[in-house]
Design an enzyme around this catalytic site. Structure first.
Site, short mmCIF file in Angstrom:
data_model
loop_
_atom_site.label_atom_id
_atom_site.label_comp_id
_atom_site.label_asym_id
_atom_site.label_seq_id
_atom_site.Cartn_x
_atom_site.Cartn_y
_atom_site.Cartn_z
CD GLN A 129 -2.81 -1.09 2.45
OE1 GLN A 129 -2.31 -1.04 3.56
NE2 GLN A 129 -4.12 -1.15 2.27
CD GLN A 151 -1.63 -3.21 -2.23
OE1 GLN A 151 -0.63 -3.91 -2.35
NE2 GLN A 151 -2.53 -3.43 -1.29
CG ASP A 152 -4.06 0.79 -1.84
OD1 ASP A 152 -4.82 0.14 -2.59
OD2 ASP A 152 -3.87 0.50 -0.65
CG ASP A 174 -7.65 -3.07 -4.36
OD1 ASP A 174 -8.24 -3.71 -5.25
OD2 ASP A 174 -7.43 -3.52 -3.23
NE ARG A 241 -9.31 -6.16 -4.37
CZ ARG A 241 -8.40 -6.88 -3.71
NH1 ARG A 241 -8.50 -8.19 -3.64
NH2 ARG A 241 -7.39 -6.28 -3.10
#
Length: 336
Positions: A129, A151-152, A174, A241
């Protein structure tokens, strides 16, 4: 403040936005008022009734810039996304900074325009993250910006009326997520190669209340792989998602390359409730837009009637005509 008073204030603020010289200039070489963006943000008057302009000259600014709530009405302008860069090295796995602390640029105020800048988190996929940009106010726009991470990457955390136009957004897992009302339009969304045995997910909306009008809307964009991901053909990539119970994401009139998995969407965890989410695809093109093999979830919709998506257009969903035009930010008000 009443709705009428709020709109009158908004009209006054936006009427002051025109081609004007910057209030402050930031330059690494000392030719500006400050050498760091953080110092310049600190000089913004608290609760200013008019817009404050900061021009950031070309260079790589290795800092974590926070625009707090009291520093609203701000315009950050760079020399171009390939020239002016704000770079963070913070991440959850390497430096112990969570998603609320790792951003290269963290915007917690209202009425902010960022243009011609790259916003980067270079922790890499090993950092897990690691946010590049966090937005958590109302009326926030990015124009011609590159938002880069793994990520993120883009954390549209909370707030209303977030807009991205002619931007590039890079990531793996994500990498467009949060619980704000956000429209990404006329932009390029690029999935990167993750770590081995990982798969990519482009969106993870965090809506927790089905009465709140928030969602991630991707309109008139291109969704493509980077060359590194394209060369790694065994990596699965999904459109989204459900991070939270009432996750809502709409992808419409966009070009989707063929690297997207045929199911399109994936559960956040095995126990994810797929009856309470709302995911929709409308009039997309490209080899990845084929919906034949998509998930068979109660909350997933293949839409064909324009009336069903009008509510998610810039004009209706983020009130575009009230603020984007006066900021000289181009946009498509409706379907195109």
């Amino acid at each position: 403040m009443s709705v009428i008073a709020f709109l009158l204030l908004l009209q006054f603020l936006l009427a002051t936005v025109s081609a004007q010289p910057p209030d402050l200039t930031v330059a690494l070489d000392g030719t500006g008022d400050y050498r760091s963006i953080t110092e310049a943000v600190g000089a913004i008057p608290n609760n200013s009734p008019s817009f404050f302009r900061i021009y950031i000259k070309a260079g790589v600014y290795n800092e974590n810039v926070v625009i707090p709530a009291e520093k609203g009405n701000v315009i950050l302008s760079g020399d171009g996304m390939d020239k002016t860069k704000i770079v963070s090295t913070r991440s959850q796995n390497i430096t112990g900074h969570g998603i609320g602390e790792s951003a290269a640029l963290d915007i917690s105020s209202d009425f902010v325009l960022v243009k011609d800048i790259s916003i980067v988190n270079n922790a890499g996929p090993e950092g897990e993250q690691a946010v590049a940009l966090r937005t958590a106010g109302d009326f926030i726009a990015c124009l011609r910006c590159s938002i880069e991470g793994y990520q993120d990457t883009l954390y549209a955390d909370q707030g209303t009326n977030h807009f991205f136009f002619n931007c590039e957004i890079y990531g793996t897992i994500d990498f467009i997520f949060g619980a704000a009302s956000v429209v990404i339009q006329n932009s390029t969304i690029l999935a990167r190669r993750p770590l081995d045995r990982q798969y990519n997910v482009i969106t993870a909306d965090g809506r927790t209340d089905d009465t709140v009008n928030t969602a991630i809307v991707i309109h008139k964009c291109s969704i493509i792989p980077t060359p590194e991901l394209k060369a790694q053909s065994n990596v699965k990539t999904y459109l989204g998602r459900p991070w939270k119970t009432f996750s809502r994401t709409i992808i419409m009139q966009s070009n989707i390359d063929g690297f997207i998995d045929s199911e399109g969407w994936v559960k956040f965890r095995d126990s994810s409730d797929v009856t309470t989410l709302y995911y929709a695809e409308f009039w997309n093109s490209g080899p990845g837009s084929n919906t034949t093999g998509r998930v068979n979830w109660p909350g997933y919709h293949i839409l064909t009637n324009p009336d069903d998506v009008q509510v998610f257009t810039v004009e209706k969903f983020i009130r575009g005509s009230e603020w984007l035009k006066k900021l000289d930010v181009p946009y498509f008000p409706g379907l195109v």
